[in-house]
Write a protein that holds these residues in place. Sequence first.
Motif, PDB file in Angstrom:
ATOM      1  N   HIS A   1     -10.921  -3.072   1.498  1.00 20.77           N
ATOM      2  CA  HIS A   1     -11.242  -1.711   1.003  1.00 20.77           C
ATOM      3  C   HIS A   1     -12.057  -1.693  -0.296  1.00 20.77           C
ATOM      4  O   HIS A   1     -11.883  -0.812  -1.145  1.00 20.77           O
ATOM      5  CB  HIS A   1      -9.961  -0.863   0.833  1.00 20.77           C
TER       6      HIS A   1
ATOM      7  N   ASP B   1      -0.417  -0.367  -4.722  1.00 17.31           N
ATOM      8  CA  ASP B   1      -1.721   0.064  -5.244  1.00 17.31           C
ATOM      9  C   ASP B   1      -1.754   1.491  -5.774  1.00 17.31           C
ATOM     10  O   ASP B   1      -2.694   1.887  -6.449  1.00 17.31           O
ATOM     11  CB  ASP B   1      -2.814  -0.120  -4.180  1.00 17.31           C
TER      12      ASP B   1
ATOM     13  N   HIS C   1       0.928   2.136   4.439  1.00 18.90           N
ATOM     14  CA  HIS C   1      -0.134   3.135   4.593  1.00 18.90           C
ATOM     15  C   HIS C   1      -0.119   3.710   6.012  1.00 18.90           C
ATOM     16  O   HIS C   1       0.387   3.081   6.932  1.00 18.90           O
ATOM     17  CB  HIS C   1      -1.471   2.443   4.318  1.00 18.90           C
ATOM     18  N   VAL C   2      -0.726   4.891   6.162  1.00 21.31           N
ATOM     19  CA  VAL C   2      -0.923   5.440   7.507  1.00 21.31           C
ATOM     20  C   VAL C   2      -2.105   4.752   8.185  1.00 21.31           C
ATOM     21  O   VAL C   2      -3.010   4.297   7.478  1.00 21.31           O
ATOM     22  CB  VAL C   2      -1.183   6.966   7.463  1.00 21.31           C
TER      23      VAL C   2
ATOM     24  N   ASP D   1       0.836  -1.192   0.000  1.00 25.61           N
ATOM     25  CA  ASP D   1       0.000   0.000   0.000  1.00 25.61           C
ATOM     26  C   ASP D   1       0.879   1.254   0.000  1.00 25.61           C
ATOM     27  O   ASP D   1       1.717   1.420   0.894  1.00 25.61           O
ATOM     28  CB  ASP D   1      -0.882  -0.038   1.263  1.00 25.61           C
TER      29      ASP D   1
ATOM     30  N   ASP E   1       0.388  11.664   5.025  1.00 26.59           N
ATOM     31  CA  ASP E   1      -0.969  11.308   4.593  1.00 26.59           C
ATOM     32  C   ASP E   1      -1.946  11.471   5.748  1.00 26.59           C
ATOM     33  O   ASP E   1      -2.995  10.830   5.772  1.00 26.59           O
ATOM     34  CB  ASP E   1      -1.008   9.878   4.049  1.00 26.59           C
TER      35      ASP E   1
ATOM     36  N   VAL F   1     -12.136   6.198  -3.235  1.00 24.17           N
ATOM     37  CA  VAL F   1     -11.724   5.756  -1.893  1.00 24.17           C
ATOM     38  C   VAL F   1     -12.971   5.608  -1.012  1.00 24.17           C
ATOM     39  O   VAL F   1     -13.725   6.550  -0.830  1.00 24.17           O
ATOM     40  CB  VAL F   1     -10.750   6.777  -1.260  1.00 24.17           C
TER      41      VAL F   1
ATOM     42  N   THR G   1      -5.099   5.996  -6.300  1.00 28.54           N
ATOM     43  CA  THR G   1      -5.535   5.661  -4.943  1.00 28.54           C
ATOM     44  C   THR G   1      -5.963   4.194  -4.909  1.00 28.54           C
ATOM     45  O   THR G   1      -6.064   3.525  -5.937  1.00 28.54           O
ATOM     46  CB  THR G   1      -6.730   6.526  -4.460  1.00 28.54           C
TER      47      THR G   1
ATOM     48  N   ASP H   1      -6.535   3.265   8.681  1.00 27.45           N
ATOM     49  CA  ASP H   1      -6.962   4.543   9.274  1.00 27.45           C
ATOM     50  C   ASP H   1      -8.476   4.732   9.251  1.00 27.45           C
ATOM     51  O   ASP H   1      -8.959   5.835   9.473  1.00 27.45           O
ATOM     52  CB  ASP H   1      -6.234   5.725   8.611  1.00 27.45           C
TER      53      ASP H   1
ATOM     54  N   LYS I   1      -5.587  -6.093   3.444  1.00 28.99           N
ATOM     55  CA  LYS I   1      -6.492  -4.958   3.227  1.00 28.99           C
ATOM     56  C   LYS I   1      -7.538  -5.268   2.152  1.00 28.99           C
ATOM     57  O   LYS I   1      -7.199  -5.688   1.058  1.00 28.99           O
ATOM     58  CB  LYS I   1      -5.656  -3.755   2.801  1.00 28.99           C
TER      59      LYS I   1
ATOM     60  N   ILE J   1     -10.450   7.659  10.879  1.00 34.50           N
ATOM     61  CA  ILE J   1     -11.551   8.232  10.112  1.00 34.50           C
ATOM     62  C   ILE J   1     -12.802   7.409  10.456  1.00 34.50           C
ATOM     63  O   ILE J   1     -12.775   6.174  10.332  1.00 34.50           O
ATOM     64  CB  ILE J   1     -11.293   8.143   8.589  1.00 34.50           C
TER      65      ILE J   1
ATOM     66  N   HIS K   1      -3.764  15.990   9.324  1.00 38.83           N
ATOM     67  CA  HIS K   1      -5.004  16.441   8.697  1.00 38.83           C
ATOM     68  C   HIS K   1      -5.989  15.268   8.689  1.00 38.83           C
ATOM     69  O   HIS K   1      -5.607  14.126   8.476  1.00 38.83           O
ATOM     70  CB  HIS K   1      -4.789  17.030   7.287  1.00 38.83           C
ATOM     71  N   GLY K   2      -7.269  15.588   8.965  1.00 33.89           N
ATOM     72  CA  GLY K   2      -8.286  14.539   9.082  1.00 33.89           C
ATOM     73  C   GLY K   2      -7.970  13.623  10.267  1.00 33.89           C
ATOM     74  O   GLY K   2      -7.297  14.030  11.222  1.00 33.89           O
ATOM     75  N   HIS K   3      -8.456  12.367  10.233  1.00 32.58           N
ATOM     76  CA  HIS K   3      -8.068  11.347  11.216  1.00 32.58           C
ATOM     77  C   HIS K   3      -8.247  11.765  12.673  1.00 32.58           C
ATOM     78  O   HIS K   3      -7.437  11.386  13.520  1.00 32.58           O
ATOM     79  CB  HIS K   3      -6.595  10.938  10.992  1.00 32.58           C
TER      80      HIS K   3
HETATM   81  C1  NG6 Z   1      -7.666  10.050   2.274  1.00 32.25           C
HETATM   82  C2  NG6 Z   1      -7.070  10.084   3.672  1.00 32.25           C
HETATM   83  C3  NG6 Z   1      -5.737   9.383   3.618  1.00 32.25           C
HETATM   84  C4  NG6 Z   1      -5.892   7.982   3.061  1.00 32.25           C
HETATM   85  C5  NG6 Z   1      -6.577   8.034   1.715  1.00 32.25           C
HETATM   86  C6  NG6 Z   1      -6.886   6.688   1.153  1.00 32.25           C
HETATM   87  C7  NG6 Z   1      -7.691  12.076   4.984  1.00 32.25           C
HETATM   88  C8  NG6 Z   1      -7.409  13.510   5.292  1.00 32.25           C
HETATM   89  N1  NG6 Z   1      -6.896  11.478   4.105  1.00 32.25           N
HETATM   90  O1  NG6 Z   1      -8.931  10.640   2.292  1.00 32.25           O
HETATM   91  O2  NG6 Z   1      -5.149   9.354   4.882  1.00 32.25           O
HETATM   92  O3  NG6 Z   1      -6.646   7.201   3.948  1.00 32.25           O
HETATM   93  O4  NG6 Z   1      -7.813   8.725   1.833  1.00 32.25           O
HETATM   94  O5  NG6 Z   1      -5.736   5.978   0.929  1.00 32.25           O
HETATM   95  O6  NG6 Z   1      -8.613  11.514   5.552  1.00 32.25           O
HETATM   96  S1  NG6 Z   1      -5.801   4.695   0.057  1.00 32.25           S
HETATM   97  O7  NG6 Z   1      -4.435   4.270  -0.137  1.00 32.25           O
HETATM   98  O8  NG6 Z   1      -6.593   3.728   0.784  1.00 32.25           O
HETATM   99  O9  NG6 Z   1      -6.413   5.100  -1.205  1.00 32.25           O
END
Ligand code: NG6
Length: 501
Positions: A127, A320, A268-269, A32, A327, A93, A71, A161, A125, A222, A209-211
């Motif tokens: 998703h 991906d 990923h975060v 990721d 992030d 997403v 994404t 997240d 994952k 989130i 930011h967010g989270h």
């Molecule tokens: C974004 C999130 C980011 C990550 C991404 C999806 C915020 C501010 N940022 O909206 O952290 O989760 O979505 O990442 O919420 S992905 O790799 O799963 O597409």
Amino acid sequence: MERRTFLQTMGMATGVMAGAESRPNVVLIYADDVGYGDLGCYGATAVKTPHLDRLAGQGMRFTDAHSSSATCTPSRYSMLTGEYAWRKKGTGVLPGDARLILDPERLSWPGMMKRAGYRTGVVGKWHLGLGTGNLDWNGEIKPGPLEVGFDSAFVMPATGDRVPCVYMKDRRVVGLDPKDPIRVDYTKPIGDEPTGKKNPELLKMQPSHGHDMAIVNGVSRIGYMTGGKSALWVDEDMAGRYVEEGGRFLEESKKDPFFLYFATHDIHVPRVPNKRFAGKTTMGARGDAIAELDWSVGQLLGRLDKLGLTKNTIVMFSSDNGPVVDDGYKDAAVEKLGSHRPAGALRGGKYSNFEGGTRVPLLLKWPGRVKPGVSDALVGQQDFFASFAKLSGQVLKEWEAPDSVDVLPALLGESKRGREWIVEHARALSIRKGEYKMIEANAGVMSNPSTNTEMGGGGKAQLYKVSEDLGEKKDLAGLMPEKVAELGALLGKVKSGPVRQ
Ligand code: NG6
Ligand code: CA
């Protein structure tokens, strides 16, 4: 009607093979947010990736391989369906409570592998949504992975997240106490549960930011959730847990041909690696997560060795979407990045229209068949479907995997030729053909200050000669309007329906 591909018309397709060779085991390790420059085998020096480098050395390393999107959800959708996600609404997403976006009635990549006699499994994952809406996390959860072609599943529903922060085995949340039911809400807090916003003092890592919603394991996420205390994951143990479950699948499947889709949470975060990796690189949590990812790869390769399966197992590694440094959490990834360039020589990263958005590492090893090498062939992850169909002798119908091109000869290193063109998907669509790339005019921004990404937005089409200008620095659109028109016309055609190549 059966489909004929461009390569078949040219007489270049690989013939169907007999015996074990036609049904090698397949393991896809799908990372990721790993960028084009994040691995040693792609030029990184600040972080070490010995297992991935070994994988690269024993197989093919691709320099022009793409996720379908910049994404996660759309890339996974395209890879598993062989259809560009941007053709279908609702494939962006997803929140953690989204309904399943794959259609159980349609043949998927794992469904096709199953038809070819494979045992199929997914670990990690997901998703891609679950259920049909208003999901009750406390009962049987379906449709999900098992309804779209996997024989077994051990997954997290969405992302690290996003709530709910629990694992699912097949159709049930793992370790759930029925007396402490899970509730999930993406619109408003549930009761007076603490949140990252109200209670930053409870956090071990602050959001940037967010989270700032539900707090699980000292990390705010989130979405909001309550309950399910006994089922909540521990981020520090996640990579190990996936390795264990992946290993279990290999062990249980060793007698069949098998297909394992192993989708890591790393990098990923939130980046919360195990203590074996935390603080062990110079690059902060992001570097530590890369080290943990590399370890996971080593563990799976080791397991295949122990089971005596290495020779006839194809192991692929890819990502991906491109890289992102910040992030949404203050995890020191920005401060400790140093001279490391997550996207290598590419411009942009995750979310971006530039090459950094979708050009990602791709490694493929098959000791019984593929000679090690480096390939510049243009290939996309949505092509795995048609390519593996060819390998296992499956004939696809015209409407199955409509955007998937059989690039098997390129994947196996037997041809330098992959696709003729590819569509890249971020905020806008871009098309790559020959030496050029055209980013269509779009309403997106040029840069995103929160993630510090060059997005490549702009109201006019852009044209880059990527064969010479990999970093997409020089916009040639004004100088070459006929090229812009030619690529624009092809993109227009592809937008109106699948175009074979
Ligand atoms: C974004 C999130 C980011 C990550 C991404 C999806 C915020 C501010 N940022 O909206 O952290 O989760 O979505 O990442 O919420 S992905 O790799 O799963 O597409
Ligand atoms: Ca991702």
